[in-house]
Design an enzyme around this catalytic site. Structure first.
Site, short mmCIF file in Angstrom:
data_model
loop_
_atom_site.label_atom_id
_atom_site.label_comp_id
_atom_site.label_asym_id
_atom_site.label_seq_id
_atom_site.Cartn_x
_atom_site.Cartn_y
_atom_site.Cartn_z
N ASP A 212 -6.34 -4.76 7.27
CA ASP A 212 -5.31 -5.00 8.27
C ASP A 212 -5.86 -5.81 9.45
OD1 ASP A 212 -2.56 -4.07 9.13
OD2 ASP A 212 -3.72 -3.33 10.83
N GLU A 266 -22.03 -2.28 -4.31
CA GLU A 266 -22.73 -1.07 -4.78
C GLU A 266 -22.00 -0.48 -5.98
OE1 GLU A 266 -22.69 1.56 -1.40
OE2 GLU A 266 -23.98 0.22 -0.22
#
Ligand code: GLC
Length: 557
Positions: A212, A266
């Site tokens: 956002d 990751e």
């Protein structure tokens, strides 16, 4: 177990590149517990509907604990579910259900500001001026003799000054509502906490994040803070371009996204990000870089009116920009912030040209039938373009903007903060109609925003099985798109500038998938080829006005 009837969906690290993503506005999608507010269990219960619709992913607008000062974009706790919407267990069940249908899940991250209910802001208020707790936000003393004037002339996106004053005399910054204090991204706690949040949701199986206001996180907080001439944020967003503005699109914001990319990587497959960044298109490429978020919304497409030459140029620039970033292009026609495209394409001549944003139902709609005809044609054009298509809940039903909401029903802060000059965004947030009859047309309990009486005729139940309906058009278009889209993101234009000026856009994708849109209101020649699908009836005369057709092969001659 994967549902065997589900259409083939891309797996692997590039699944997002040409995904059809469906935005769920959770409070208005489906209400499982009947309290009138959509919820997570409601969303889970509709995954089979979404699978049948043919979407690859869902993006959920915020469902976190929130006082709803801005429809949930005022987050009080980033690692939890609003109790009115469910629990973390419900969330896990919803993700499992989506994954059972091979639908990916994207959640919304709101890093520019928290809610004023967030524990950090509450601690900052308690701790008082000069305390370390206040360092996580932007507190300043005001100007004027007694500090009675805001520290700068910065305006809030929702109207009025971007600063509010506390009883202790200090001011704090909020680029949106006063209940949405801006975070200070110069503070290490802020970096650490958002990385924790990204891992928290990624560990629960979330596949990606929508970021956002991705362009406003970093600010130039060196003293004295710089004024910007008192102009509105909207105006500034359209012009800022050197990366040096005090709070918009600053160059160093990308350092944050480089950190986040490390977190994304990751995971296997790496998590993906899409930036909501209202910036100049030349600068959008930075947000979409593979070392950053990977993808960015393209709002130029949404802002372009019903014009063949303008759309063609936007498409060309968007494809070029995305390619330069190593990203795929994105296309958006509607979301929870803008007038639904079935109404936007039929705005009266005297409507505000900026009506696409925030003004909501205050704009006069000229002709609803025409709006829907154009919306169906625009959607088919969008779904044939290379890249990801982001769709907003209810557009598959051809819902118009609910312009009839009474002033007393309005919830969007835009209404109050604009001194009742802009009605706001509630008109596109009205709960979905699932059935023809019933108190809330199958949504759940008494809806938090009232639905217009004609919503029943537009419900899923009313449209299902009717091959002329907008719902069946979306289903067929998405089914064909899965078959035809491939991995090649190229497009070749057919026809000349003259055909464009006459209102026709024609392009071909690999393997002879043609898309032809007639923007004019006159019938135009229909190119040769096998008709796969059209947005409206074709007749014998050619390609009717305001209609898109998909053809296979043989169209070049
Ligand atoms: C984004 C959201 C919008 C919200 C604002 C503040 O623009 O899409 O709904 O009001 O950010 O968080």
């Amino acid at each position: 177990m994967t549902d065997s009837t589900a259409p083939h969906r891309q797996d692997g690290p590039d699944w997002w590149r040409q995904a059809a993503v469906y935005q769920i506005y959770p409070r208005s999608f489906a209400d499982a517990d009947g309290d009138g507010l959509g919820d997570i269990a409601g969303a889970a219960s509709r995954m089979s509907y979404l699978s049948e619709l043919g979407v690859d992913a869902v993006w959920l607008s915020p469902f976190y604990p929130s006082a709803l000062a801005d429809g949930g974009y005022d987050v009080a706790d980033y690692r939890n579910v609003d109790p009115r919407l469910g629990t973390l267990d419900d969330f896990d069940a919803m993700v499992a259900e989506a994954h059972r249908f091979s639908i990916k899940v994207i959640v919304d991250i709101v890093p520019n500001h928290t809610s004023d209910d967030h524990e950090w802001f509450q601690a900052a208020l308690r701790a008082g001026p000069g305390s370390p707790e206040r360092e996580r936000y932007v507190f300043r003393q005001g100007k004027g003799q007694d500090g009675e004037l805001p520290p700068t002339d910065w305006q809030s996106m929702f109207g009025g000054p971007a600063w509010s004053r506390l009883p202790d005399g200090w001011w704090y910054l909020h680029l949106f509502a006063p209940e949405q204090p801006d975070l200070n991204w110069d503070h290490p706690d802020v970096h650490a906490d958002f990385k924790k949040t990204l891992r928290f949701w990624s560990d629960r199986g979330v596949d990606g994040f929508r970021i956002d206001v991705a362009n406003a996180l970093t600010k130039d907080l060196t003293e004295p803070l710089r004024d910007v001439g008192g102009i509105s944020i909207e105006e500034q967003m359209a012009t800022v371009e050197d990366g040096q503005h005090p709070f918009l699109d600053r160059d160093e914001v990308h350092e944050i996204y480089r950190e986040w990319r490390e977190v994304f990587n990751e995971y296997d497959p790496p998590r993906v990000g899409v930036a909501e960044a209202w910036v100049k298109k030349e600068r959008l490429v930075r947000y979409a870089s593979p070392e950053g978020l990977g993808q960015a919304f393209n709002f130029d497409y949404l802002k372009t009116g019903w014009s063949a030459p303008e759309l063609r140029s936007v498409i060309d620039v968007s494809l070029r920009t995305a390619r330069a970033a190593g990203a795929s292009a994105t296309w958006v026609l509607s979301n929870h912030d803008v007038i639904r495209h079935a109404s936007r394409f039929a705005l009266a001549e005297d409507a505000d040209p900026e009506a696409w944003l925030l003004s909501g139902g205050t704009q006069p709609v000229a002709d609803r039938e025409r709006g829907l005809r154009r919306a169906r044609a625009a959607t088919m054009l969008e779904l044939a373009l290379p890249g990801s298509a982001y769709m907003y809940q209810g557009e598959e039903l051809g819902l118009p903007e609910a312009a009839e909401l009474a002033e007393g029903d309005l919830q969007d802060p835009v209404w109050e903060r604009s001194s009742h000059t802009r009605k706001g965004r509630d008109g596109c947030r009205v709960p979905l109609p699932w059935t023809r009859e019933g108190e809330s047309f199958g949504f759940g309990g008494t809806p938090w925003l009232p639905q217009p009486s004609y919503f029943g005729e537009l419900s899923v139940e009313a449209q299902e099985g009717d091959e002329t309906s907008t719902l069946e058009l979306y289903r067929e278009a998405l089914r064909l798109r899965h078959k035809l889209v491939g991995t090649d993101e190229s497009l070749e234009w057919i026809g000349s500038q003259e055909t464009e000026e006459a209102g026709v856009l024609h392009f071909v994708r690999p393997d002879g998938w043609h898309c032809v849109t007639n923007f004019s209101s006159e019938t135009k020649p229909l190119p040769a080829g096998e008709v796969l699908l059209s947005s409206g009836p074709l007749g014998d005369e050619g390609l009717p006005g305001e209609t898109t057709v998909w053809l296979r092969d043989g169209a070049e001659g």
